[in-house]
Motif scaffolding. Structure first.
Motif, PDB file in Angstrom:
ATOM      1  N   TYR A   1       9.895  14.810   1.252  1.00 31.45           N
ATOM      2  CA  TYR A   1       8.917  14.086   0.462  1.00 31.45           C
ATOM      3  C   TYR A   1       9.597  13.310  -0.647  1.00 31.45           C
ATOM      4  CZ  TYR A   1       5.767  17.113   2.953  1.00 31.45           C
ATOM      5  OH  TYR A   1       5.089  17.770   3.944  1.00 31.45           O
ATOM      6  N   ARG A   2       9.232  12.058  -0.762  1.00 32.31           N
ATOM      7  CA  ARG A   2       9.822  11.175  -1.760  1.00 32.31           C
ATOM      8  C   ARG A   2       8.723  10.699  -2.707  1.00 32.31           C
ATOM      9  NH1 ARG A   2      13.939   8.823   1.424  1.00 32.31           N
ATOM     10  NH2 ARG A   2      14.664   7.537  -0.282  1.00 32.31           N
ATOM     11  N   ILE A   3       9.083  10.403  -3.927  1.00 36.61           N
ATOM     12  CA  ILE A   3       8.098   9.921  -4.894  1.00 36.61           C
ATOM     13  C   ILE A   3       7.685   8.488  -4.544  1.00 36.61           C
ATOM     14  CG2 ILE A   3       7.812   9.240  -7.308  1.00 36.61           C
ATOM     15  CD1 ILE A   3       9.383  11.683  -8.062  1.00 36.61           C
ATOM     16  N   THR A   4       8.570   7.748  -3.909  1.00 33.37           N
ATOM     17  CA  THR A   4       8.238   6.390  -3.512  1.00 33.37           C
ATOM     18  C   THR A   4       7.993   6.353  -2.019  1.00 33.37           C
ATOM     19  OG1 THR A   4      10.533   5.851  -3.085  1.00 33.37           O
ATOM     20  CG2 THR A   4       9.764   5.513  -5.317  1.00 33.37           C
ATOM     21  N   GLY A   5       7.729   5.169  -1.512  1.00 39.55           N
ATOM     22  CA  GLY A   5       7.368   5.067  -0.106  1.00 39.55           C
ATOM     23  C   GLY A   5       8.498   4.703   0.817  1.00 39.55           C
ATOM     24  N   ALA A   6       9.723   5.075   0.499  1.00 38.35           N
ATOM     25  CA  ALA A   6      10.837   4.751   1.373  1.00 38.35           C
ATOM     26  C   ALA A   6      10.650   5.402   2.737  1.00 38.35           C
ATOM     27  CB  ALA A   6      12.151   5.212   0.756  1.00 38.35           C
ATOM     28  N   LYS A   7      11.015   4.663   3.806  1.00 38.06           N
ATOM     29  CA  LYS A   7      10.830   5.181   5.166  1.00 38.06           C
ATOM     30  C   LYS A   7      11.959   6.138   5.512  1.00 38.06           C
ATOM     31  CE  LYS A   7      11.941   2.997   8.924  1.00 38.06           C
ATOM     32  NZ  LYS A   7      12.021   1.985   9.983  1.00 38.06           N
ATOM     33  N   ASP A   8      11.675   7.436   5.431  1.00 42.74           N
ATOM     34  CA  ASP A   8      12.714   8.435   5.698  1.00 42.74           C
ATOM     35  C   ASP A   8      11.998   9.748   5.979  1.00 42.74           C
ATOM     36  OD1 ASP A   8      15.041   9.766   5.955  1.00 42.74           O
ATOM     37  OD2 ASP A   8      15.760   9.437   3.924  1.00 42.74           O
ATOM     38  N   THR A   9      11.590   9.959   7.205  1.00 42.26           N
ATOM     39  CA  THR A   9      10.623  11.024   7.478  1.00 42.26           C
ATOM     40  C   THR A   9      11.053  11.949   8.601  1.00 42.26           C
ATOM     41  OG1 THR A   9       9.460   9.458   8.898  1.00 42.26           O
ATOM     42  CG2 THR A   9       8.651   9.707   6.655  1.00 42.26           C
ATOM     43  N   LYS A  10      12.306  12.364   8.621  1.00 39.78           N
ATOM     44  CA  LYS A  10      12.763  13.328   9.615  1.00 39.78           C
ATOM     45  C   LYS A  10      12.151  14.697   9.317  1.00 39.78           C
ATOM     46  CE  LYS A  10      17.238  11.013  10.104  1.00 39.78           C
ATOM     47  NZ  LYS A  10      16.941   9.942   9.155  1.00 39.78           N
ATOM     48  N   PRO A  11      12.134  15.580  10.320  1.00 42.34           N
ATOM     49  CA  PRO A  11      11.610  16.931  10.060  1.00 42.34           C
ATOM     50  C   PRO A  11      12.443  17.637   9.001  1.00 42.34           C
ATOM     51  CG  PRO A  11      11.856  16.523  12.417  1.00 42.34           C
ATOM     52  CD  PRO A  11      12.528  15.385  11.719  1.00 42.34           C
ATOM     53  N   GLU A  12      11.790  18.493   8.231  1.00 41.36           N
ATOM     54  CA  GLU A  12      12.491  19.237   7.190  1.00 41.36           C
ATOM     55  C   GLU A  12      13.522  20.153   7.826  1.00 41.36           C
ATOM     56  OE1 GLU A  12      10.383  20.000   3.297  1.00 41.36           O
ATOM     57  OE2 GLU A  12      10.348  21.965   4.231  1.00 41.36           O
ATOM     58  N   ILE A  13      14.711  20.217   7.248  1.00 39.16           N
ATOM     59  CA  ILE A  13      15.785  21.026   7.810  1.00 39.16           C
ATOM     60  C   ILE A  13      16.668  21.538   6.682  1.00 39.16           C
ATOM     61  CG2 ILE A  13      17.250  18.993   8.174  1.00 39.16           C
ATOM     62  CD1 ILE A  13      18.456  20.385  10.581  1.00 39.16           C
ATOM     63  N   THR A  14      17.188  22.755   6.826  1.00 34.78           N
ATOM     64  CA  THR A  14      18.126  23.327   5.858  1.00 34.78           C
ATOM     65  C   THR A  14      19.452  23.570   6.567  1.00 34.78           C
ATOM     66  OG1 THR A  14      16.382  24.384   4.578  1.00 34.78           O
ATOM     67  CG2 THR A  14      18.602  25.259   4.305  1.00 34.78           C
ATOM     68  N   ILE A  15      20.550  23.171   5.923  1.00 38.06           N
ATOM     69  CA  ILE A  15      21.889  23.344   6.495  1.00 38.06           C
ATOM     70  C   ILE A  15      22.673  24.310   5.623  1.00 38.06           C
ATOM     71  CG2 ILE A  15      24.053  22.191   7.087  1.00 38.06           C
ATOM     72  CD1 ILE A  15      22.478  19.633   7.536  1.00 38.06           C
ATOM     73  N   SER A  16      23.174  25.372   6.231  1.00 39.30           N
ATOM     74  CA  SER A  16      24.028  26.332   5.527  1.00 39.30           C
ATOM     75  C   SER A  16      25.479  26.092   5.929  1.00 39.30           C
ATOM     76  CB  SER A  16      23.621  27.770   5.888  1.00 39.30           C
ATOM     77  OG  SER A  16      22.279  28.012   5.522  1.00 39.30           O
ATOM     78  N   ASP A  17      26.407  26.454   5.027  1.00 41.93           N
ATOM     79  CA  ASP A  17      27.837  26.255   5.285  1.00 41.93           C
ATOM     80  C   ASP A  17      28.083  24.846   5.816  1.00 41.93           C
ATOM     81  OD1 ASP A  17      28.437  28.952   4.579  1.00 41.93           O
ATOM     82  OD2 ASP A  17      27.731  29.588   6.551  1.00 41.93           O
ATOM     83  N   ALA A  18      27.645  23.875   5.062  1.00 46.82           N
ATOM     84  CA  ALA A  18      27.647  22.485   5.509  1.00 46.82           C
ATOM     85  C   ALA A  18      29.047  21.958   5.775  1.00 46.82           C
ATOM     86  CB  ALA A  18      26.959  21.603   4.464  1.00 46.82           C
ATOM     87  N   THR A  19      29.140  21.117   6.783  1.00 50.21           N
ATOM     88  CA  THR A  19      30.355  20.347   7.085  1.00 50.21           C
ATOM     89  C   THR A  19      29.924  18.903   7.308  1.00 50.21           C
ATOM     90  OG1 THR A  19      30.160  20.702   9.478  1.00 50.21           O
ATOM     91  CG2 THR A  19      31.445  22.327   8.217  1.00 50.21           C
ATOM     92  N   ILE A  20      30.904  18.011   7.341  1.00 49.99           N
ATOM     93  CA  ILE A  20      30.575  16.607   7.602  1.00 49.99           C
ATOM     94  C   ILE A  20      29.934  16.467   8.973  1.00 49.99           C
ATOM     95  CG2 ILE A  20      31.628  14.359   8.105  1.00 49.99           C
ATOM     96  CD1 ILE A  20      33.506  14.854   5.758  1.00 49.99           C
TER      97      ILE A  20
END
Length: 793
Positions: A211-230
């Motif tokens: 969720y964004r405060i503005t209307g930018a088009k960026d609406t992928k499903p919510e996801i959490t990444i642990s131990d992130a890598t590139i």
């Protein structure tokens, strides 16, 4: 394509008379950096005419200029012509560039021109040659049958001769030196001696910011990444913003990505570059220039050609640290430069960190925003357990308190790596952790003022300035307030001295001969509130600047507080995580109400009331000019927030904010007469026009590609989508209620206006309660002014 065909087709559209030799030279000039322009002086007019006619090959000139070509320069050249020219060029070059359009003509022609020069030079950049996967062998056994026999699959070449022509990445020395630099860190606990990075780091989770405060088009499903890598992040997006509050570990997170990716770079052929955006200045020409100069700090042998070659081959991962640390005057030009850069060198991964920014990154349309999450309790305990602390008993006691109570009671501090470290230090000194932020920082400063180093624990020691910690903090607070006002977060010795000299002018410290340099020594060597890298000095964290600025502002005489309030109201670039005003209010709440809130409310309410019966509508247009009505499922949520900082602060601190109730309003049916934006669910892979170029035949689309869907506004649906998949179903709608239109056409929208004028309508209720608060505050102040008593009982 031959150069003569390219130049003659260009000439048919943009030459506009003029000689062929001058036109040809101008086209070369358009793609060269400033450093390469002088090469063109080596060739006569007749040579350029021969290049145009194809009588002379461009091989030699291409070999000379190949290191200085920049497609962004050529794109800007083409974009400098009227819009109609791009359409004509796309028609003329359609047979040579099948996917050219008026929108991408500049970038496509730049790419074509680069390939023509590169091929003519006969020197394809070696960075395009990816290293082969490692072969594990030795002279006796040949290919190893079981990689586990060797240590982590290390390459064994005993008795095997290396190929003397084996490709060596131009970034080899950069990676060696940068990895060496970033693999150790100085922190609050280890200010004198850097410690190995992974001995003081725990990786935060990151969560897709749906969720964004503005209307930018960026609406992928919510996801959490642990131990992130590139690699994990790239699976979600090529362009990512990592957003987080101060001290949550954004720079450390980026350092982790850099170090972990560097380990595999030799085999993947992908090179991570760690770039500090605080170095992006108004003197920076463009992104390529910025990347090159940043990399040259570690390896001066790297050329612009190496950078451009790697970008063209999509071999770089750009780790951009600290968008919020770019000076506000430069931020807009950086955004333009970055947008142009992505168009010219698309496909290179970009991961950028930032504090939350006021406009919520609306201009970064291609970027997905991930929040760096606060530390969980397990992560917080793991981090403390890793830290080497001078008092093991105190550390053990703190961990027990953190596990049993402190994590939940002080979540704001305990979930933030920097503040968690300060919690440990404060707990070891006082046996408790204050709940209020400004008291917390006060105790933290007191601890640091008496801290020697990690081996000696706590004791009182003299400062270079020979001031007491209390005296020192007074001068430093004004320094922080001045630099906070000017948005300055870094200093060389000269700029530090300039600010501190203003602070010391006419004070007792100056009369005692205390110099600005003495303060700098104390801040870096004794207090560890600032640190030095090369010739530049930084706050250990900007939250210290915010705290001490609040200390100074709160100590100012009463009449000046009104001007301080005006300053906060007028701040152009405000970070949502900035707590300066919040801490100042906690320090002197009564004075803030009397000398900041009261004059502000008097001004705006008197202006509203001048409009008579339109008073309420004047308020709405001023503070809430747009209200959004949402129905069904849409991809963005628009949070309703006042335009004024001070008004927003007042309703927050006094519990008068009713805007959150707007979603429960039952609007009249007339709401559907307003402009409506419909939302549809589409296959994520085909949410952009470019995707269809990869799948010219719909029958060849693998079904697995269609598993992932997303929501986009109907007007952003690619024009080919219906032909491939049919018309998508509408999932929801959003209606924008513009106050100006409701006032201009009052009779037409009388039903909506009547709804909004109801006493229980959230914003009507809020306005009335704000007026009531103003009335009581005014009466209280008048009563205090009229009384001669020491106490107003």
């Amino acid at each position: 394509m031959e150069f003569k065909d390219f130049i003659q087709k260009l000439s048919s559209v943009i030459r506009a008379g003029g000689s062929t030799d001058k036109f040809t030279r101008s086209i070369f000039e358009a793609i060269l950096t400033e450093e390469g322009q002088s090469i063109l002086d080596e060739y006569a007019q007749s040579s350029y005419k021969s290049f145009y006619n194809g009588n002379t090959s461009i091989r030699k000139i291409s070999q000379k200029i190949n290191a200085y070509i920049d497609p962004m320069e050529f794109s800007e050249y083409i974009n400098g012509f009227p819009d109609a020219v791009a359409g004509t060029l796309s028609t003329v070059f359609s047979a040579d560039i099948p996917d050219i359009t008026p929108c991408n003509a500049a970038e496509k022609l730049a790419d074509l021109f680069v390939s023509i020069i590169t091929e003519a030079a006969g020197s394809k950049n070696k960075s395009a040659e990816k290293p082969l996967p490692p072969i594990i062998m030795d002279a006796e056994h040949g290919i190893a049958p079981d990689l586990a026999e060797y240590q982590d699959g290390v390459l064994f070449l005993q008795g095997i001769k290396q190929d003397p022509d084996e490709y060596v990445s131009p970034f080899k020395h950069y990676l060696e030196k940068a990895v060496s630099y970033y693999s150790t860190k100085k922190t609050l606990l280890y200010a004198e001696k850097p410690h190995p990075f992974y001995e003081l780091y725990v990786c935060n989770d990151v969560k897709y910011h749906k969720y964004r405060i503005t209307g930018a088009k960026d609406t992928k499903p919510e996801i959490t990444i642990s131990d992130a890598t590139i690699e994990k992040l790239e699976a979600e997006s090529k362009y990512i913003i990592i957003e987080g509050i101060g001290g949550v570990g954004k720079s450390m997170f980026l350092t982790h990505l850099f170090l972990s990716s560097s380990q595999t770079s030799k085999y993947s052929g992908i090179v991570p570059l760690f770039l500090s955006l605080k170095d992006y200045k108004d003197t920076t020409d463009n992104m390529v220039d910025f990347i090159w100069k940043s990399v040259c700090e570690y390896d001066s042998e790297i050329s612009r050609k190496d950078i451009i070659g790697a970008l063209q081959n999509k071999e770089l991962v750009l780790l951009l640290d600290g968008f919020d640390e770019i000076q506000s005057s430069v931020r807009e030009s950086f955004q333009s430069d970055l947008e142009a850069f992505i168009k010219s060198y698309n496909g290179n991964t970009i991961i950028m960190t930032s504090r939350p920014i006021y406009d919520s990154f609306v201009s970064f349309a291609k970027f997905s925003v991930f929040d760096i999450m606060p530390l969980t309790k397990i992560q917080a305990l793991t981090l403390i357990d890793k830290l080497e602390f001078w008092d093991e008993a105190a550390k053990k006691s703190f961990m027990e308190a953190l596990d049993n109570k402190l994590y939940s009671s002080h979540l704001q501090f305990a979930s933030n790596p920097l503040l968690l470290t300060i919690m440990l230090m404060t707990y070891s000194s006082f046996g408790e952790v204050p709940a209020k932020m400004h008291v917390f920082y006060s105790k933290a400063y007191e601890t640091m003022a008496r801290l020697h180093d990690a081996s000696k624990g706590s004791f009182k020691r003299p400062l270079h300035t020979n001031l007491t910690p209390e005296e020192f903090s007074g001068y430093f607070a004004e320094f922080c307030a001045r630099t906070y006002r000017d948005e300055i977060l870094e200093f060389d010795e000269r700029s530090f001295n300039a600010y501190m000299s203003k602070v010391l002018r006419g004070t007792s410290a100056e009369s005692k001969g205390i110099a600005p340099h003495d303060f700098l020594l104390d801040l870096t060597n004794n207090l560890c509130i600032m640190y030095r890298e090369g010739s530049t000095y930084y706050f250990i964290h900007r939250s210290f600047q915010e705290y001490f600025a609040a200390v100074h502002f709160s100590s100012e005489y009463d009449a000046k507080l009104t001007r301080i309030g005006d300053f906060f109201e007028g701040m152009k670039n405000r970070n949502y995580s900035d707590k300066t005003f919040d801490m100042m209010y906690d320090m002197i709440p009564d004075k803030i109400e009397r000398f900041i809130f009261l004059p502000f409310l008097k001004k705006i309410i008197s202006e509203y009331s001048q409009n008579g019966k339109d008073e309420y509508w004047e308020f709405l247009e001023d503070q809430y000019p747009y209200i959004n009505y949402e129905e069904g499922e849409i991809g963005d949520i628009y949070l309703l927030s006042p335009q004024s900082f001070l008004y927003k602060t007042i309703v927050k601190f006094k519990g008068l904010d009713y805007s959150y109730r707007i979603d429960s309003v039952k609007w009249p049916s007339q709401i559907y007469d307003l402009p409506t934006q419909n939302w549809v669910r589409v296959y994520s892979e085909f949410a952009e026009d470019e995707a269809f170029l990869n799948y010219p035949d719909p029958m060849n689309i693998d079904e697995s590609i269609l598993y992932d869907t997303m929501l986009i506004p109907e007007e952003q649906l690619p024009y080919q989508y219906d032909c491939y998949f049919g018309t998508p179903d509408k999932t929801g709608l959003m209606i924008e209620v513009e106050i100006y239109e409701l006032r201009k056409y009052a009779y037409k929208y009388r039903e909506i206006r009547k709804c909004m004028e109801e006493p229980e309508f959230p914003l009507m209720l809020e306005y009335q309660e704000v007026k009531e608060y103003y009335k009581k505050l005014k009466e209280k102040t008048e009563k205090e002014d009229a009384s001669d008593d020491l106490f107003d009982d």
